[in-house]
Design a protein around this motif. Structure first.
Motif, PDB file in Angstrom:
ATOM      1  N   ARG A 147       1.155  -1.223  -0.031  1.00  0.00           N
ATOM      2  CA  ARG A 147      -0.064   0.020  -0.003  1.00  0.00           C
ATOM      3  C   ARG A 147       0.882   1.273   0.108  1.00  0.00           C
ATOM      4  NH1 ARG A 147      -3.192  -2.817   3.766  1.00  0.00           N
ATOM      5  NH2 ARG A 147      -1.970  -1.577   5.473  1.00  0.00           N
ATOM      6  N   SER A 148       1.950   1.237   0.750  1.00  0.00           N
ATOM      7  CA  SER A 148       2.754   2.343   1.054  1.00  0.00           C
ATOM      8  C   SER A 148       3.279   2.569  -0.489  1.00  0.00           C
ATOM      9  CB  SER A 148       3.981   2.125   1.874  1.00  0.00           C
ATOM     10  OG  SER A 148       4.807   3.254   2.104  1.00  0.00           O
ATOM     11  N   LEU A 149       3.977   1.606  -1.046  1.00  0.00           N
ATOM     12  CA  LEU A 149       4.602   1.771  -2.336  1.00  0.00           C
ATOM     13  C   LEU A 149       3.420   2.185  -3.437  1.00  0.00           C
ATOM     14  CD1 LEU A 149       6.951  -1.208  -2.613  1.00  0.00           C
ATOM     15  CD2 LEU A 149       7.364   1.110  -2.089  1.00  0.00           C
ATOM     16  N   ASP A 162       4.811  11.314   7.766  1.00  0.00           N
ATOM     17  CA  ASP A 162       4.269  10.391   8.336  1.00  0.00           C
ATOM     18  C   ASP A 162       4.987   9.297   8.493  1.00  0.00           C
ATOM     19  OD1 ASP A 162       2.044  10.754  10.190  1.00  0.00           O
ATOM     20  OD2 ASP A 162       1.048   9.225   9.316  1.00  0.00           O
ATOM     21  N   SER A 163       6.081   9.142   7.904  1.00  0.00           N
ATOM     22  CA  SER A 163       6.657   7.676   7.738  1.00  0.00           C
ATOM     23  C   SER A 163       7.841   7.493   9.110  1.00  0.00           C
ATOM     24  CB  SER A 163       7.489   7.589   6.372  1.00  0.00           C
ATOM     25  OG  SER A 163       8.424   8.517   6.491  1.00  0.00           O
ATOM     26  N   LEU A 184      12.120  17.108   1.541  1.00  0.00           N
ATOM     27  CA  LEU A 184      10.879  16.522   1.297  1.00  0.00           C
ATOM     28  C   LEU A 184      10.426  16.503  -0.380  1.00  0.00           C
ATOM     29  CD1 LEU A 184       8.364  17.968   3.883  1.00  0.00           C
ATOM     30  CD2 LEU A 184       9.027  15.702   3.830  1.00  0.00           C
ATOM     31  N   ALA A 185      11.026  17.527  -0.859  1.00  0.00           N
ATOM     32  CA  ALA A 185      10.801  17.325  -2.305  1.00  0.00           C
ATOM     33  C   ALA A 185      11.592  16.455  -2.894  1.00  0.00           C
ATOM     34  CB  ALA A 185      11.286  18.832  -2.968  1.00  0.00           C
ATOM     35  N   ARG A 186      13.072  16.220  -2.584  1.00  0.00           N
ATOM     36  CA  ARG A 186      13.957  15.399  -3.195  1.00  0.00           C
ATOM     37  C   ARG A 186      13.430  13.960  -2.906  1.00  0.00           C
ATOM     38  NH1 ARG A 186      19.478  16.251  -0.759  1.00  0.00           N
ATOM     39  NH2 ARG A 186      18.595  15.631   1.024  1.00  0.00           N
ATOM     40  N   ALA A 187      12.998  13.781  -1.705  1.00  0.00           N
ATOM     41  CA  ALA A 187      12.404  12.386  -1.240  1.00  0.00           C
ATOM     42  C   ALA A 187      11.302  11.772  -2.034  1.00  0.00           C
ATOM     43  CB  ALA A 187      12.383  12.396   0.297  1.00  0.00           C
ATOM     44  N   VAL A 237       6.828  18.811  10.202  1.00  0.00           N
ATOM     45  CA  VAL A 237       6.367  17.676  10.669  1.00  0.00           C
ATOM     46  C   VAL A 237       5.277  17.358  10.685  1.00  0.00           C
ATOM     47  CG1 VAL A 237       6.249  18.647  13.040  1.00  0.00           C
ATOM     48  CG2 VAL A 237       6.930  16.205  12.827  1.00  0.00           C
ATOM     49  N   SER A 238       4.732  15.984  10.493  1.00  0.00           N
ATOM     50  CA  SER A 238       3.172  15.670  10.721  1.00  0.00           C
ATOM     51  C   SER A 238       2.550  16.070  11.847  1.00  0.00           C
ATOM     52  CB  SER A 238       3.077  14.102  10.203  1.00  0.00           C
ATOM     53  OG  SER A 238       3.282  13.207  11.229  1.00  0.00           O
ATOM     54  N   ARG A 239       1.293  16.136  11.919  1.00  0.00           N
ATOM     55  CA  ARG A 239       0.489  16.676  13.169  1.00  0.00           C
ATOM     56  C   ARG A 239       0.529  15.549  14.061  1.00  0.00           C
ATOM     57  NH1 ARG A 239      -0.332  21.419  15.359  1.00  0.00           N
ATOM     58  NH2 ARG A 239      -0.857  22.961  13.671  1.00  0.00           N
ATOM     59  N   ARG A 240       0.428  14.063  13.456  1.00  0.00           N
ATOM     60  CA  ARG A 240       0.335  13.054  14.323  1.00  0.00           C
ATOM     61  C   ARG A 240       1.892  12.748  14.913  1.00  0.00           C
ATOM     62  NH1 ARG A 240       2.659   8.324  14.192  1.00  0.00           N
ATOM     63  NH2 ARG A 240       3.570   8.785  12.189  1.00  0.00           N
TER      64      ARG A 240
END
Length: 642
Positions: free
Chosen positions: A369-371, A388-389, A399-402, A435-438
């Motif tokens: 699912r992640s992929l 979130d990972s 983030l843009a690069r990843a 960073v994600s809120r979670r």
């Protein structure tokens, strides 16, 4: 598009090099061995100006099966392919393998060139046309124009140039706005200039003087000069064949397969998550099969990790991970080809989903699912998956690069995530972290619980030490990043930040009932002892305070200013200390200075206290030492300023 890279493809001795020479006047067979054997071994390059004004670079690739790896090094960056088929032989084994490679790399624009038509009659030519039409069905070149030429008589060459020009108009330009990325397909040394690397600029703009990373080695270099189509330029843009003169590196530092990239834009990795297709005309591929990966201009040995099965059947697609025997650099969406380890022939290929992948456990639905999200997700979904990972701070560039997005795409997606409440922006000095809120919520709860327990155990301490908090709860962050996180949490009302510590927002250090009696007893003792206070150990003995609590209460009293440390061994209550200060200032306003002995007499105490007191007032800038006496500090000569 203004700049265009055209690649040749086709079976050995079908006339690719002769065709390029007829179109451009350039003989791309430059090696002695190529001249002697009459075949192309290495890549050749030639410029071509099209009728519409476009400047094209033609990459002439070898057709012999032994040199397919060299062909793959040149075909990765092409915009348009000339599939060359000799009319006297028709479709041959390397025609098929080259077509497989074109399909796998998703080269969608091309022209089929039937060469050597002067050697066949019309009836034979009609049979070849029919064979070619059937051969192209189901490929990326199905429906591509077919032009018949003879490089000997010149027949069809003008039509071919016009057809190339027409098809070139349909090619999407490479992104000049992205980060610089140039896979190196050739490197050599020029006397007086040094190392020169050549390749097709896949994205971005190169300028003389720019810094570059040579990846995956991670070597830094600078552009001394640039050439495009043999002419020196100050700037090269995506879609051009470029020769880059590099400073401070040797030829062996930039082997074929390296990538010249904007500093920090690519990360080397030993794992790639991919969508893999096995071509129909091959054998099944088993889990952990060893293959030859062709990525950009690089050839790397790899193992295929099948994530959802033990064997991939011919013609099937699947999600897989490639474990590389050497590090590589890639970007999301890059196309690749795999060939069997031995004997070598093309068996499949696909596209990169995650260029810096972590090791996965096989046969797991959550991994698949992640992929799938990474493969087909929207920019918002891709960025959120990264955020979130894992519990970490990310910059927009990271983030843009990843996620394989442009900085503009990432910026819009981050704004959308922020507006949707899925992300917390953490302001920093020169940039923001995300960073994600979670994850942010989990961090906040972990800190709250830690501080709650700490305040219960140590009610007299101001708060939890920041560095210990980082090592226990945020080992993945550096000290500055922790400061930014704590500042955000303080703004959100989760904590209160002190110079060295952090506490809950409503916490104030206060003694319990039993401690309060001891604190009051200590303060009374120190106040009443006046100018000759007891040592701390003696004071504790008098009020019945022992063990670690004595140190806790001392630090509390010092932080509160209820006691003042004059020296390592001497503590004073603020009231008698203020009286001592006033009498000292009054004395010095009437006299030019005071010695230790005079201070002892003034305060009616012993030298044990007089000297540390004078040194304390020096530190507090009430006095300053001149020789063996003290005088008033500047600003206090005329008037006491307590």
């Amino acid at each position: 598009m203004d700049n265009l890279i055209i690649g040749t493809a086709g079976h050995v001795d079908h006339g690719k090099t002769m065709l390029v020479k007829a179109l451009t006047g350039v003989d791309t067979d430059r090696l002695k061995e190529e001249k002697e054997r009459g075949i192309s071994i290495e890549l050749g390059f030639a410029p071509l100006t099209l009728p519409g004004g476009r400047r094209a670079g033609i990459v002439d690739v070898p057709g012999h099966e032994r040199f397919i790896k060299n062909m793959l090094a040149g075909v990765g960056g092409i915009d348009l392919v000339l599939l060359v088929i000799a009319a006297d032989e028709g479709v041959m084994p390397q025609t098929k393998e080259h077509m497989d490679i074109i399909n796998l790399l998703q080269v969608e624009r091309g022209v089929v060139v039937l060469t050597k038509i002067d050697l066949v009659d019309e009836e034979w030519l009609a049979l070849v046309r029919e064979e070619v039409a059937g051969f192209l069905k189901g490929t990326t070149l199905e429906g591509a124009p077919v032009v018949e030429v003879s490089t000997i008589t010149g027949q069809g060459l003008d039509e071919l140039v016009r057809t190339i020009d027409r098809v070139a108009a349909e090619v999407r330009p490479k992104p000049a706005t992205g980060q610089v990325r140039l896979p190196v397909d050739r490197v050599f040394s020029v006397t007086g200039f040094g190392t020169v690397a050549t390749g097709t600029l896949w994205s971005g703009v190169m300028k003389t003087g720019d810094l570059l990373d040579i990846m995956p080695a991670g070597i830094s270099t600078r552009i001394r000069s640039l050439q495009v189509h043999g002419a020196r330029v100050e700037e090269a843009r995506a879609g051009q064949r470029v020769a880059v003169n590099l400073t401070g590196v040797e030829v062996e530092d930039v082997p074929r397969g390296s990538v010249l990239a904007a500093p920090g834009s690519l990360l080397p990795s030993h794992r790639l998550d991919v969508r893999l297709l096995l071509i129909p005309e091959t054998r099944p591929l088993k889990h952990r099969a060893r293959v030859r990966l062709h990525l950009g201009t690089a050839e790397i040995l790899a193992r295929v990790v099948l994530l959802d099965r033990d064997e991939l059947s011919p013609g099937e697609k699947t999600l897989a991970q490639l474990e590389l025997e050497e590090p590589a650099v890639a970007a999301r969406g890059d196309r690749f080809v795999i060939r069997s380890y031995s004997p070598m022939h093309t068996i499949g290929g696909g596209s990169v989903i995650d260029p810096v992948a972590r090791k996965h456990r096989r046969m797991r639905e959550e991994v698949i699912r992640s992929l799938l999200t990474r493969e087909k997700g929207t920019p918002e979904e891709l960025l959120f998956q990264q955020l979130d990972s894992r519990p970490a701070l990310f910059t927009a560039a990271e983030l843009a690069r990843a996620a394989g997005l442009s900085e503009d795409e990432a910026g819009k997606a981050l704004s959308s995530l922020s507006a949707g409440g899925k992300m917390r922006e953490i302001p920093a000095e020169k940039q923001s972290y995300f960073v994600s809120r979670r994850v942010y919520g989990e961090w906040g709860e972990a800190v709250r619980q830690l501080l709650q327990d700490y305040h219960r155990e140590f009610p007299l301490r101001e708060g939890f030490p920041k560095e210990e908090l980082r090592s226990r709860k945020f080992p993945q962050l550096n000290s500055k990043q922790l400061q930014f996180i704590l500042a955000a949490m303080e703004k959100d009302g989760l904590v209160r930040v002190h110079a060295q510590d952090v506490s809950l927002p409503d916490f104030s250090p206060r003694p319990g009932p039993a401690q309060e009696r001891q604190v009051n007893g200590l303060l009374q003792l120190y106040r009443e002892s006046g100018y000759q206070p007891p040592s701390w150990s003696e004071a504790c003995r008098q009020v019945g305070l022992t063990g670690p609590q004595a140190g806790e209460i001392l630090q509390y009293l010092l932080r509160q200013g209820a006691l003042i440390r004059v020296s390592d061994e001497i503590l004073f209550h603020p009231v008698p200390l203020q009286d001592l200060r006033k009498s000292l200032v009054d004395f010095l306003q009437e006299r030019e200075g005071i010695s230790v002995g005079e201070a002892r007499d003034l305060w009616q105490t012993s030298r044990k206290y007089a000297l540390p007191l004078l040194e304390y007032f020096d530190r507090e800038r009430v006095t300053r030492r001149v020789g063996d006496k003290r005088v008033l500090a500047r600003g206090l000569e005329q008037k006491d300023r307590p």
